[in-house]
Design an enzyme around this catalytic site. Structure first.
Site, PDB file in Angstrom:
ATOM      1  N   ASP A  13       0.806  -1.223   0.000  1.00 30.21           N
ATOM      2  CA  ASP A  13       0.000   0.000   0.000  1.00 30.21           C
ATOM      3  C   ASP A  13       0.839   1.272   0.000  1.00 30.21           C
ATOM      4  OD1 ASP A  13      -2.227  -1.655   0.123  1.00 30.21           O
ATOM      5  OD2 ASP A  13      -2.230  -1.654   2.311  1.00 30.21           O
ATOM      6  N   LYS A  16       1.893   2.123  -5.132  1.00 27.10           N
ATOM      7  CA  LYS A  16       2.452   1.566  -6.381  1.00 27.10           C
ATOM      8  C   LYS A  16       1.509   1.809  -7.567  1.00 27.10           C
ATOM      9  CE  LYS A  16       2.482  -2.427  -4.339  1.00 27.10           C
ATOM     10  NZ  LYS A  16       2.133  -2.032  -2.955  1.00 27.10           N
ATOM     11  N   GLY A  40      -4.578  -4.264  -3.742  1.00 28.12           N
ATOM     12  CA  GLY A  40      -5.539  -3.218  -4.081  1.00 28.12           C
ATOM     13  C   GLY A  40      -4.724  -2.005  -4.488  1.00 28.12           C
ATOM     14  N   HIS A  41      -4.715  -1.696  -5.773  1.00 27.59           N
ATOM     15  CA  HIS A  41      -3.908  -0.576  -6.280  1.00 27.59           C
ATOM     16  C   HIS A  41      -4.840   0.548  -6.712  1.00 27.59           C
ATOM     17  CE1 HIS A  41      -0.301  -3.447  -7.229  1.00 27.59           C
ATOM     18  NE2 HIS A  41      -0.650  -3.420  -5.963  1.00 27.59           N
ATOM     19  N   ARG A 143       2.863 -28.603  -7.220  1.00 33.27           N
ATOM     20  CA  ARG A 143       2.630 -29.151  -8.556  1.00 33.27           C
ATOM     21  C   ARG A 143       1.264 -29.813  -8.716  1.00 33.27           C
ATOM     22  NH1 ARG A 143       8.283 -31.882  -8.017  1.00 33.27           N
ATOM     23  NH2 ARG A 143       7.414 -31.909  -5.923  1.00 33.27           N
ATOM     24  N   GLN A 221       2.041  -5.998  -3.183  1.00 30.71           N
ATOM     25  CA  GLN A 221       2.515  -6.095  -1.793  1.00 30.71           C
ATOM     26  C   GLN A 221       3.803  -5.271  -1.621  1.00 30.71           C
ATOM     27  OE1 GLN A 221       1.480  -9.478  -3.300  1.00 30.71           O
ATOM     28  NE2 GLN A 221      -0.431  -8.539  -2.746  1.00 30.71           N
ATOM     29  N   ARG A 300      -9.968  -2.900   5.979  1.00 30.23           N
ATOM     30  CA  ARG A 300      -9.464  -2.949   7.362  1.00 30.23           C
ATOM     31  C   ARG A 300      -8.621  -1.701   7.667  1.00 30.23           C
ATOM     32  NH1 ARG A 300      -6.232  -8.529   7.572  1.00 30.23           N
ATOM     33  NH2 ARG A 300      -5.786  -7.924   5.438  1.00 30.23           N
ATOM     34  N   ASP A 330       2.485  14.577   1.994  1.00 29.69           N
ATOM     35  CA  ASP A 330       1.458  15.566   2.375  1.00 29.69           C
ATOM     36  C   ASP A 330       0.726  15.181   3.663  1.00 29.69           C
ATOM     37  OD1 ASP A 330       0.550  13.561   0.277  1.00 29.69           O
ATOM     38  OD2 ASP A 330      -1.380  14.179   1.100  1.00 29.69           O
ATOM     39  N   SER A 408       5.319  12.273  -4.382  1.00 32.08           N
ATOM     40  CA  SER A 408       3.876  12.334  -4.598  1.00 32.08           C
ATOM     41  C   SER A 408       3.269  13.121  -3.453  1.00 32.08           C
ATOM     42  CB  SER A 408       3.328  10.907  -4.635  1.00 32.08           C
ATOM     43  OG  SER A 408       1.915  10.912  -4.625  1.00 32.08           O
ATOM     44  N   VAL A 409       2.415  14.092  -3.796  1.00 35.93           N
ATOM     45  CA  VAL A 409       1.866  14.987  -2.763  1.00 35.93           C
ATOM     46  C   VAL A 409       0.340  14.916  -2.687  1.00 35.93           C
ATOM     47  CG1 VAL A 409       3.824  16.570  -2.764  1.00 35.93           C
ATOM     48  CG2 VAL A 409       1.968  16.925  -4.409  1.00 35.93           C
ATOM     49  N   GLY A 410      -0.217  13.830  -3.185  1.00 38.00           N
ATOM     50  CA  GLY A 410      -1.663  13.631  -3.151  1.00 38.00           C
ATOM     51  C   GLY A 410      -2.013  12.447  -4.030  1.00 38.00           C
TER      52      GLY A 410
HETATM   53  P1  GDP Z   1      -0.722   0.317  -3.540  1.00 44.26           P
HETATM   54  O1  GDP Z   1      -1.311  -0.962  -3.054  1.00 44.26           O
HETATM   55  O2  GDP Z   1       0.746   0.393  -3.311  1.00 44.26           O
HETATM   56  O3  GDP Z   1      -1.079   0.627  -4.963  1.00 44.26           O
HETATM   57  O4  GDP Z   1      -1.373   1.468  -2.647  1.00 44.26           O
HETATM   58  P2  GDP Z   1      -2.928   1.615  -2.248  1.00 44.26           P
HETATM   59  O5  GDP Z   1      -3.666   2.114  -3.422  1.00 44.26           O
HETATM   60  O6  GDP Z   1      -3.432   0.392  -1.578  1.00 44.26           O
HETATM   61  O7  GDP Z   1      -2.830   2.687  -1.092  1.00 44.26           O
HETATM   62  C1  GDP Z   1      -2.327   3.966  -1.313  1.00 44.26           C
HETATM   63  C2  GDP Z   1      -3.415   4.987  -0.926  1.00 44.26           C
HETATM   64  O8  GDP Z   1      -2.862   6.254  -0.832  1.00 44.26           O
HETATM   65  C3  GDP Z   1      -4.527   5.095  -1.963  1.00 44.26           C
HETATM   66  O9  GDP Z   1      -5.722   5.431  -1.312  1.00 44.26           O
HETATM   67  C4  GDP Z   1      -4.049   6.252  -2.837  1.00 44.26           C
HETATM   68  O10 GDP Z   1      -5.114   6.924  -3.507  1.00 44.26           O
HETATM   69  C5  GDP Z   1      -3.416   7.134  -1.814  1.00 44.26           C
HETATM   70  N1  GDP Z   1      -2.275   7.944  -2.276  1.00 44.26           N
HETATM   71  C6  GDP Z   1      -1.316   7.627  -3.176  1.00 44.26           C
HETATM   72  N2  GDP Z   1      -0.373   8.577  -3.227  1.00 44.26           N
HETATM   73  C7  GDP Z   1      -0.729   9.524  -2.332  1.00 44.26           C
HETATM   74  C8  GDP Z   1      -0.130  10.743  -1.890  1.00 44.26           C
HETATM   75  O11 GDP Z   1       0.942  11.162  -2.320  1.00 44.26           O
HETATM   76  N3  GDP Z   1      -0.802  11.438  -0.915  1.00 44.26           N
HETATM   77  C9  GDP Z   1      -1.984  11.010  -0.378  1.00 44.26           C
HETATM   78  N4  GDP Z   1      -2.554  11.755   0.570  1.00 44.26           N
HETATM   79  N5  GDP Z   1      -2.565   9.864  -0.771  1.00 44.26           N
HETATM   80  C10 GDP Z   1      -1.945   9.133  -1.719  1.00 44.26           C
HETATM   81  P1  IMO Z   2      -0.899  -4.173  -2.221  1.00 48.03           P
HETATM   82  O1  IMO Z   2      -0.432  -4.707  -3.562  1.00 48.03           O
HETATM   83  C1  IMO Z   2      -0.907  -4.602   2.110  1.00 48.03           C
HETATM   84  C2  IMO Z   2      -0.934  -8.689   3.701  1.00 48.03           C
HETATM   85  C3  IMO Z   2      -2.177  -9.165   4.424  1.00 48.03           C
HETATM   86  C4  IMO Z   2      -1.576 -10.150   5.392  1.00 48.03           C
HETATM   87  C5  IMO Z   2      -0.442 -10.782   4.585  1.00 48.03           C
HETATM   88  C6  IMO Z   2      -0.841 -12.091   3.924  1.00 48.03           C
HETATM   89  O2  IMO Z   2      -2.184  -3.461  -2.265  1.00 48.03           O
HETATM   90  O3  IMO Z   2       0.220  -3.400  -1.600  1.00 48.03           O
HETATM   91  P2  IMO Z   2      -2.384 -12.804   1.883  1.00 48.03           P
HETATM   92  O4  IMO Z   2      -3.781 -12.421   1.517  1.00 48.03           O
HETATM   93  O5  IMO Z   2      -1.377 -12.446   0.862  1.00 48.03           O
HETATM   94  O6  IMO Z   2      -2.292 -14.224   2.317  1.00 48.03           O
HETATM   95  O7  IMO Z   2      -2.053 -11.932   3.202  1.00 48.03           O
HETATM   96  O8  IMO Z   2      -0.108  -9.838   3.578  1.00 48.03           O
HETATM   97  N1  IMO Z   2      -1.176  -8.178   2.320  1.00 48.03           N
HETATM   98  C7  IMO Z   2      -1.125  -6.881   1.987  1.00 48.03           C
HETATM   99  N2  IMO Z   2      -0.928  -5.781   2.764  1.00 48.03           N
HETATM  100  N3  IMO Z   2      -1.020  -4.486   0.768  1.00 48.03           N
HETATM  101  C8  IMO Z   2      -1.182  -5.574  -0.016  1.00 48.03           C
HETATM  102  O9  IMO Z   2      -1.157  -5.503  -1.362  1.00 48.03           O
HETATM  103  C9  IMO Z   2      -1.292  -6.847   0.597  1.00 48.03           C
HETATM  104  N4  IMO Z   2      -1.471  -8.100   0.143  1.00 48.03           N
HETATM  105  C10 IMO Z   2      -1.385  -8.905   1.202  1.00 48.03           C
HETATM  106  O10 IMO Z   2      -2.832  -8.098   5.066  1.00 48.03           O
HETATM  107  O11 IMO Z   2      -0.972  -9.463   6.467  1.00 48.03           O
HETATM  108 MG    MG Z   3      -2.885  -1.616  -1.814  1.00 47.09          MG
END
Ligand code: GDP
Ligand code: IMO
Ligand code: MG
Length: 424
Positions: A13, A16, A40-41, A143, A221, A300, A330, A408-410
């Site tokens: 998170d 990416k 979740g991206h 396998r 991840q 969560r 930010d 990144s600032v938002g």
């Molecule tokens: P990922 O899994 O690495 O793609 O990240 P996620 O999308 O799960 O979580 C990143 C969260 O931060 C998302 O809600 C984005 O919209 C938000 N976000 C990304 N870059 C920025 C930033 O520079 N500032 C703020 N405030 N939010 C951001």
């Molecule tokens: P993105 O790509 C944050 C965490 C789960 C748990 C552990 C194992 O959005 O960054 P799993 O479902 O893989 O068996 O869970 O890894 N986890 C993540 N935490 N961002 C993710 O993906 C994650 N994918 C799995 O919360 O602790």
């Molecule tokens: Mg994510």
């Protein structure tokens, strides 16, 4: 040409998805290399927010092709839901997504096994997203798995049933109520939907592409959740590090170019496991609220804490990071002082090493930095960034020994600032 890599340096998170969406404007090919719908991206542009799980984050860029690599595990039901939502955005995903024949399928019974084994772990549960990730990778390495290419074979249903029966046998060890057939009809329907896509030996596709053009590999991840280098067993089941891009796409290590390491200005973690700089207090809550730190896949609340430099140094080392990307600075805008962990005290001894186990006690050693107390979200150029923030960037770069090339600032695409080499 080279394949550059975007990956997370913390516990996932990091942002990416946003960064891949931004960079995708200048890459004709984006390839997701591991993980599955546990990811979740989030992308934000033109006032809309979109969360992708299995689909690469280049899907909304007109001139970009997207590959779901062999290292990914794919749940046809979630994939169809995701693609239907993409269709609503006016994009035909069957035209710009290619799926590897070698990507493994998540069966409904994989999800049941995930739930049953987590429930059986009780207090020591990992906090899995319960998407069936671990059991699917278990079948891959054991396998026994079924792959996307298998859906094209005549005896697919027979093989599906055989694996389902194996899963039912396995599930006998758990005291867990389930209905193995509950989602099967929908799953089979979604498999038919999947067949509308180009299903290929994507390793050839990527190799041909790299003869003349560059590509970007997208990780899911983060390094601290890597199956080998995370705090096992509180990890995911795939190789989230740079080497995972080679394995999960079939790219030779000599073809890897830049390695973009994405990190937040603080830390978050969802699920259980060690988190040395965790803040179980009002400051942690402030980070959660300001950063909107709630899981994009599960909703969560994310655990929050200060930036952890020893963990980042470790991640930079195992990935060979060439460029750092600093996200969500930010969120710290209103803080008078910001803390950064510069070292650990592990079991009473000062150390810079990330311990292999989960039972060592880790006490972070903090440095306090003066906050910049300016709204960064409106900045669009390097020039507009406040001096105190530039000082913070310089400090982090010096500690980590790698340049920060983007901040990144938002959440929006537009809230991204490329830093010049001169100011580093
Ligand atoms: P990922 O899994 O690495 O793609 O990240 P996620 O999308 O799960 O979580 C990143 C969260 O931060 C998302 O809600 C984005 O919209 C938000 N976000 C990304 N870059 C920025 C930033 O520079 N500032 C703020 N405030 N939010 C951001
Ligand atoms: P993105 O790509 C944050 C965490 C789960 C748990 C552990 C194992 O959005 O960054 P799993 O479902 O893989 O068996 O869970 O890894 N986890 C993540 N935490 N961002 C993710 O993906 C994650 N994918 C799995 O919360 O602790
Ligand atoms: Mg994510």
């Amino acid at each position: 040409m080279k394949a550059d890599v975007v990956l997370g340096l913390q516990w996932g998170d990091e942002g990416k998805g946003k960064i891949v969406d931004v960079l995708a404007a200048s890459y004709p090919l984006i390839c997701r290399f591991q993980g599955g719908p546990n990811a979740g991206h989030s992308l934000k542009f033109e006032g809309k927010t979109f969360v992708l799980h299995t689909v690469p984050s280049g899907v909304f860029r007109k001139k970009t092709m997207n590959i779901i690599g062999n290292g990914v595990v794919l749940d046809p039901i979630i994939f169809e839901e995701e693609c239907r939502a993409i269709e609503k955005m006016g994009v035909d995903p069957t035209k710009n997504i290619i799926i590897s024949k070698r990507a493994h399928l998540i069966l409904p019974t994989h999800r049941i096994i995930d739930a049953a084994s987590e429930a059986a772990k009780g207090k020591s549960k990992i906090g899995s997203t319960l998407k069936g990730i671990g059991p699917t990778y278990m079948d891959k390495t054991g396998r026994n798995g079924l792959r996307v290419g298998d859906t094209l074979s005549k005896d697919f249903k027979k093989r599906f049933n055989a694996l389902k029966e194996k899963h039912k046998e396995f599930l006998k060890q758990f005291d867990y109520k389930y209905n193995a057939e509950e989602n099967e009809k929908q799953w089979m329907k979604s498999v038919e939907y999947l067949k509308k896509f180009t299903i290929k030996d994507t390793e050839y596709e990527i190799a041909n592409h790299l003869k003349t053009k560059r590509a970007l590999a997208e990780g899911a991840q983060g390094t601290m959740l890597d199956i080998d280098f995370g705090a096992y067993p509180f990890v995911t089941s795939s190789s989230t590090i740079c080497a995972g891009a080679c394995i999960g796409l079939g790219i030779s290590p000599t073809k890897i170019g830049k390695v973009y390491g994405v990190f937040k200005a603080y830390c978050t973690r969802v699920g259980a496991g060690p988190f040395p700089t965790e803040l179980n207090n009002a400051v942690g809550e402030q980070l959660r609220q300001k950063g909107f730190e709630f899981g994009a896949t599960t909703g969560r609340p994310r655990r929050t804490g200060w930036l952890d430099l020893p963990a980042l140094k470790y991640a930079i080392m195992v990935n060979g990071v060439t460029d750092l990307i600093l996200m969500k600075a930010d969120v710290l805008d209103s803080f008078d002082t910001i803390k950064v962990a510069t070292a650990y005290v592990v079991d009473g001894q000062k150390s810079n090493h990330v311990p292999f186990d989960t039972y060592s006690t880790i006490e972070p050693v903090y440095k306090e930095i003066k906050g910049w107390k300016k709204d960064l979200t409106k900045c669009r150029t390097e020039k507009e960034l406040p001096a105190a923030f530039k000082k913070y960037i310089a400090f982090v770069e010096k500690e980590l020994g790698v340049p920060i090339s983007i901040v990144s600032v938002g959440p929006d695409r537009a809230q991204t600032i490329k830093l010049s080499k001169r100011s580093r």
